[in-house]
Design a protein around this motif. Structure first.
Motif, PDB file in Angstrom:
ATOM      1  N   PRO A 196      -5.919  -4.626   7.059  1.00 25.32           N
ATOM      2  CA  PRO A 196      -5.010  -3.918   7.962  1.00 25.32           C
ATOM      3  C   PRO A 196      -4.899  -2.448   7.572  1.00 25.32           C
ATOM      4  O   PRO A 196      -4.997  -2.106   6.391  1.00 25.32           O
ATOM      5  CB  PRO A 196      -3.674  -4.631   7.737  1.00 25.32           C
ATOM      6  N   PRO A 197      -4.693  -1.556   8.529  1.00 26.60           N
ATOM      7  CA  PRO A 197      -4.508  -0.142   8.212  1.00 26.60           C
ATOM      8  C   PRO A 197      -3.063   0.138   7.793  1.00 26.60           C
ATOM      9  O   PRO A 197      -2.371   0.962   8.374  1.00 26.60           O
ATOM     10  CB  PRO A 197      -4.890   0.563   9.516  1.00 26.60           C
ATOM     11  N   ARG A 198      -2.603  -0.590   6.793  1.00 24.63           N
ATOM     12  CA  ARG A 198      -1.240  -0.425   6.256  1.00 24.63           C
ATOM     13  C   ARG A 198      -1.346  -0.335   4.742  1.00 24.63           C
ATOM     14  O   ARG A 198      -2.105  -1.070   4.119  1.00 24.63           O
ATOM     15  CB  ARG A 198      -0.364  -1.618   6.618  1.00 24.63           C
ATOM     16  N   GLU A 199      -0.562   0.551   4.155  1.00 23.09           N
ATOM     17  CA  GLU A 199      -0.591   0.709   2.710  1.00 23.09           C
ATOM     18  C   GLU A 199       0.815   0.695   2.140  1.00 23.09           C
ATOM     19  O   GLU A 199       1.781   0.966   2.830  1.00 23.09           O
ATOM     20  CB  GLU A 199      -1.305   2.001   2.316  1.00 23.09           C
ATOM     21  N   LYS A 200       0.882   0.375   0.870  1.00 25.74           N
ATOM     22  CA  LYS A 200       2.132   0.461   0.120  1.00 25.74           C
ATOM     23  C   LYS A 200       1.752   0.958  -1.258  1.00 25.74           C
ATOM     24  O   LYS A 200       1.014   0.281  -1.980  1.00 25.74           O
ATOM     25  CB  LYS A 200       2.825  -0.900   0.039  1.00 25.74           C
TER      26      LYS A 200
END
Length: 87
Positions: A51-55
Motif C-alpha cells: 500500500p502507498p501508506r507509511e508510518k
C-alpha cells in the motif's frame, strides 16, 4: 546509476508515499524533506502490491505483515505465517 523522471519533487508532499509505474514496474516513491527514494511496490514474499501508506518511513504489507524501510528498501520484519505465534 541512472535516473528516470517520474514526477517533480513539489508533486509529492513531505512524508508522503505514492505508487507510480516506471516502465513495466510499479514503485513506491517516498519523500523525506528534499530527498526522494523509490522502492519496489511489490512485497517479495508473494509479489503482492504494497500500500502507498507509511508510518515512520516504513511500509507494511497488509497481507502478511512484512515491513520495509522506504529509504533503504531493507526488510525490517519478515512476513508472518499462519503458524507464527503472536504472543
Amino acid at each position: 546509476m541512472s535516473y528516470i523522471r517520474t514526477l517533480e519533487l513539489a508533486q509529492l508532499p513531505n512524508h508522503t508515499v505514492r505508487r507510480v509505474r516506471v516502465g513495466s514496474q510499479e514503485v513506491l516513491l517516498f519523500r523525506q524533506g528534499e530527498w526522494m527514494s523509490a522502492v519496489s511496490a511489490r512485497c517479495p514474499h508473494q509479489n503482492l502490491l504494497l500500500p502507498p501508506r507509511e508510518k515512520g518511513g516504513v511500509v507494511t504489507c497488509p497481507f502478511h505483515g512484512a515491513q520495509f524501510n522506504l529509504i533503504s528498501g531493507e526488510c525490517l520484519r519478515q512476513p508472518l505465517s499462519s503458524d507464527t505465534n503472536s504472543d
